[in-house]
Design a protein around this motif. Structure first.
Motif, PDB file in Angstrom:
ATOM      1  N   LEU A 114       0.841  -1.201   0.000  1.00 24.62           N
ATOM      2  CA  LEU A 114       0.000   0.000   0.000  1.00 24.62           C
ATOM      3  C   LEU A 114       0.877   1.252   0.000  1.00 24.62           C
ATOM      4  N   SER A 115       1.907   1.234   0.832  1.00 31.67           N
ATOM      5  CA  SER A 115       2.790   2.388   0.912  1.00 31.67           C
ATOM      6  C   SER A 115       3.513   2.618  -0.431  1.00 31.67           C
ATOM      7  N   LEU A 116       3.932   1.528  -1.090  1.00 32.62           N
ATOM      8  CA  LEU A 116       4.599   1.649  -2.400  1.00 32.62           C
ATOM      9  C   LEU A 116       3.632   2.209  -3.450  1.00 32.62           C
ATOM     10  N   LYS A 117       2.385   1.743  -3.412  1.00 33.80           N
ATOM     11  CA  LYS A 117       1.388   2.216  -4.386  1.00 33.80           C
ATOM     12  C   LYS A 117       1.134   3.714  -4.207  1.00 33.80           C
ATOM     13  N   ARG A 118       1.062   4.154  -2.939  1.00 36.32           N
ATOM     14  CA  ARG A 118       0.802   5.581  -2.677  1.00 36.32           C
ATOM     15  C   ARG A 118       1.965   6.449  -3.146  1.00 36.32           C
ATOM     16  N   LEU A 119       3.178   5.973  -2.900  1.00 36.87           N
ATOM     17  CA  LEU A 119       4.347   6.735  -3.354  1.00 36.87           C
ATOM     18  C   LEU A 119       4.378   6.820  -4.872  1.00 36.87           C
ATOM     19  N   LEU A 120       4.102   5.693  -5.522  1.00 34.66           N
ATOM     20  CA  LEU A 120       4.102   5.682  -6.983  1.00 34.66           C
ATOM     21  C   LEU A 120       3.029   6.635  -7.510  1.00 34.66           C
ATOM     22  N   ASP A 121       1.847   6.602  -6.902  1.00 36.14           N
ATOM     23  CA  ASP A 121       0.752   7.474  -7.322  1.00 36.14           C
ATOM     24  C   ASP A 121       1.156   8.948  -7.182  1.00 36.14           C
ATOM     25  N   ASP A 122       1.793   9.291  -6.068  1.00 39.05           N
ATOM     26  CA  ASP A 122       2.287  10.671  -5.854  1.00 39.05           C
ATOM     27  C   ASP A 122       3.248  11.065  -6.962  1.00 39.05           C
ATOM     28  N   LEU A 123       4.197  10.176  -7.241  1.00 36.86           N
ATOM     29  CA  LEU A 123       5.224  10.488  -8.237  1.00 36.86           C
ATOM     30  C   LEU A 123       4.619  10.669  -9.623  1.00 36.86           C
ATOM     31  N   LEU A 124       3.646   9.814  -9.967  1.00 39.52           N
ATOM     32  CA  LEU A 124       3.043   9.907 -11.295  1.00 39.52           C
ATOM     33  C   LEU A 124       2.248  11.209 -11.450  1.00 39.52           C
ATOM     34  N   ALA A 125       1.792  11.756 -10.315  1.00 45.36           N
ATOM     35  CA  ALA A 125       1.018  13.001 -10.375  1.00 45.36           C
ATOM     36  C   ALA A 125       1.926  14.238 -10.390  1.00 45.36           C
ATOM     37  N   LEU A 126       3.220  14.044 -10.118  1.00 46.82           N
ATOM     38  CA  LEU A 126       4.147  15.177  -9.984  1.00 46.82           C
ATOM     39  C   LEU A 126       4.761  15.588 -11.315  1.00 46.82           C
ATOM     40  N   ASP A 127       5.040  16.880 -11.426  1.00 45.24           N
ATOM     41  CA  ASP A 127       5.887  17.363 -12.513  1.00 45.24           C
ATOM     42  C   ASP A 127       7.309  16.833 -12.235  1.00 45.24           C
ATOM     43  N   LEU A 133      -2.513   0.157 -10.388  1.00 43.13           N
ATOM     44  CA  LEU A 133      -2.036   0.356  -9.008  1.00 43.13           C
ATOM     45  C   LEU A 133      -2.562   1.657  -8.420  1.00 43.13           C
ATOM     46  N   ARG A 134      -2.739   2.651  -9.272  1.00 50.65           N
ATOM     47  CA  ARG A 134      -3.173   3.969  -8.788  1.00 50.65           C
ATOM     48  C   ARG A 134      -4.605   3.924  -8.267  1.00 50.65           C
ATOM     49  N   ARG A 135      -5.329   2.871  -8.640  1.00 50.71           N
ATOM     50  CA  ARG A 135      -6.718   2.750  -8.152  1.00 50.71           C
ATOM     51  C   ARG A 135      -6.780   1.951  -6.848  1.00 50.71           C
ATOM     52  N   GLN A 136      -5.614   1.606  -6.297  1.00 47.53           N
ATOM     53  CA  GLN A 136      -5.603   0.755  -5.088  1.00 47.53           C
ATOM     54  C   GLN A 136      -4.895   1.435  -3.925  1.00 47.53           C
ATOM     55  N   THR A 137      -5.118   2.754  -3.774  1.00 43.48           N
ATOM     56  CA  THR A 137      -4.355   3.478  -2.749  1.00 43.48           C
ATOM     57  C   THR A 137      -5.169   3.767  -1.482  1.00 43.48           C
ATOM     58  N   ASP A 138      -6.423   3.311  -1.430  1.00 45.55           N
ATOM     59  CA  ASP A 138      -7.241   3.611  -0.246  1.00 45.55           C
ATOM     60  C   ASP A 138      -6.869   2.757   0.960  1.00 45.55           C
ATOM     61  N   ALA A 139      -6.698   1.471   0.736  1.00 51.48           N
ATOM     62  CA  ALA A 139      -6.406   0.554   1.842  1.00 51.48           C
ATOM     63  C   ALA A 139      -5.617  -0.624   1.288  1.00 51.48           C
ATOM     64  N   ALA A 140      -4.955  -1.335   2.197  1.00 51.85           N
ATOM     65  CA  ALA A 140      -4.208  -2.528   1.757  1.00 51.85           C
ATOM     66  C   ALA A 140      -5.205  -3.574   1.247  1.00 51.85           C
ATOM     67  N   GLU A 141      -4.786  -4.364   0.276  1.00 54.09           N
ATOM     68  CA  GLU A 141      -5.605  -5.472  -0.202  1.00 54.09           C
ATOM     69  C   GLU A 141      -5.781  -6.471   0.948  1.00 54.09           C
ATOM     70  N   PRO A 142      -6.949  -7.097   1.048  1.00 51.64           N
ATOM     71  CA  PRO A 142      -7.102  -8.111   2.102  1.00 51.64           C
ATOM     72  C   PRO A 142      -6.283  -9.358   1.762  1.00 51.64           C
ATOM     73  N   LEU A 143      -5.910 -10.103   2.782  1.00 51.37           N
ATOM     74  CA  LEU A 143      -5.184 -11.347   2.540  1.00 51.37           C
ATOM     75  C   LEU A 143      -6.189 -12.441   2.196  1.00 51.37           C
ATOM     76  N   ARG A 144      -6.078 -12.942   0.974  1.00 49.54           N
ATOM     77  CA  ARG A 144      -6.973 -14.034   0.561  1.00 49.54           C
ATOM     78  C   ARG A 144      -6.217 -15.337   0.691  1.00 49.54           C
ATOM     79  N   SER A 145      -6.953 -16.432   0.857  1.00 54.60           N
ATOM     80  CA  SER A 145      -6.254 -17.719   0.810  1.00 54.60           C
ATOM     81  C   SER A 145      -6.998 -18.625  -0.148  1.00 54.60           C
ATOM     82  N   ASP A 146      -6.230 -19.461  -0.864  1.00 56.19           N
ATOM     83  CA  ASP A 146      -6.826 -20.346  -1.889  1.00 56.19           C
ATOM     84  C   ASP A 146      -7.693 -21.418  -1.255  1.00 56.19           C
TER      85      ASP A 146
END
Ligand SMILES: [Fe+2]
Ligand SMILES: [Fe+2]
Length: 172
Positions: free
Chosen positions: A81-94, A159-172
């Motif tokens: 989640l933290s990586l996605k938010r940083l990437l989203d910030d960077l993509l929005a920056l000049d 990834l930019r659409r997944q910045t609200d919360a961490a994905e839940p842990l799913r199990s097979d």
């Protein structure tokens, strides 16, 4: 960690190789100065990071969820989640913005830390948990999913659409 066996389709070997490739792309991003080089390097980092994180969350983590891996997987999902938010910030920056360089550096540091966590605390457990035949099936499934995401184009946008919360842990 050392890859368990030099079998490129083994899911663990594949993810470790993707970590090294991402680290190389991040070095290029952090070293870039000109606006167009920065933008191009960022798009490459964003797409590779997206392909990697999405298959971990959709395919790999659910397949390896067990009592022994639960806590490291939950922490990993928060790190994603933290990586996605940083990437989203960077993509929005000049790319010439004064915060671009420092932010890219933080993304590099967080990625390296996250790779270390997975390689030291998750992958060794997975190697004990899953026989190699299973890891090979998993690796092939991951490749198919990455191919599909690539064909859809610009995986970084997912990834930019997944910045609200961490994905839940799913199990097979
Ligand atoms: Fe990860
Ligand atoms: Fe990873």
């Amino acid at each position: 960690m050392e890859p368990p066996r030099p079998e490129p389709d083994d899911a663990v070997v594949m993810l470790v190789a993707q970590h090294r490739r991402l680290e190389e792309l991040l070095r290029r991003l952090v070293g870039a100065d000109a606006a167009d080089t920065r933008r191009e390097a960022l798009h490459e980092v964003g797409d590779e990071l997206a392909l990697h994180v999405i298959v971990e969350e959709r395919v790999f983590y659910p397949a390896v969820a067990a009592a022994s891996t639960e806590s490291v997987l939950l922490e990993s999902l928060e790190e994603h989640l933290s990586l996605k938010r940083l990437l989203d910030d960077l993509l929005a920056l000049d790319p010439q913005d004064p915060t671009f360089g420092p932010k890219a550096h933080v993304l590099q540091e967080q990625c390296e830390h996250h790779h270390e966590e997975e390689e030291e605390h998750l992958f060794p457990k997975v190697v004990l948990l899953l026989p190699q035949a299973h890891r090979l099936d998993l690796g092939r499934e991951m490749l198919r999913e990455q191919g599909r995401l690539r064909r859809e184009g610009a995986p970084r946008e997912a990834l930019r659409r997944q910045t609200d919360a961490a994905e839940p842990l799913r199990s097979d």
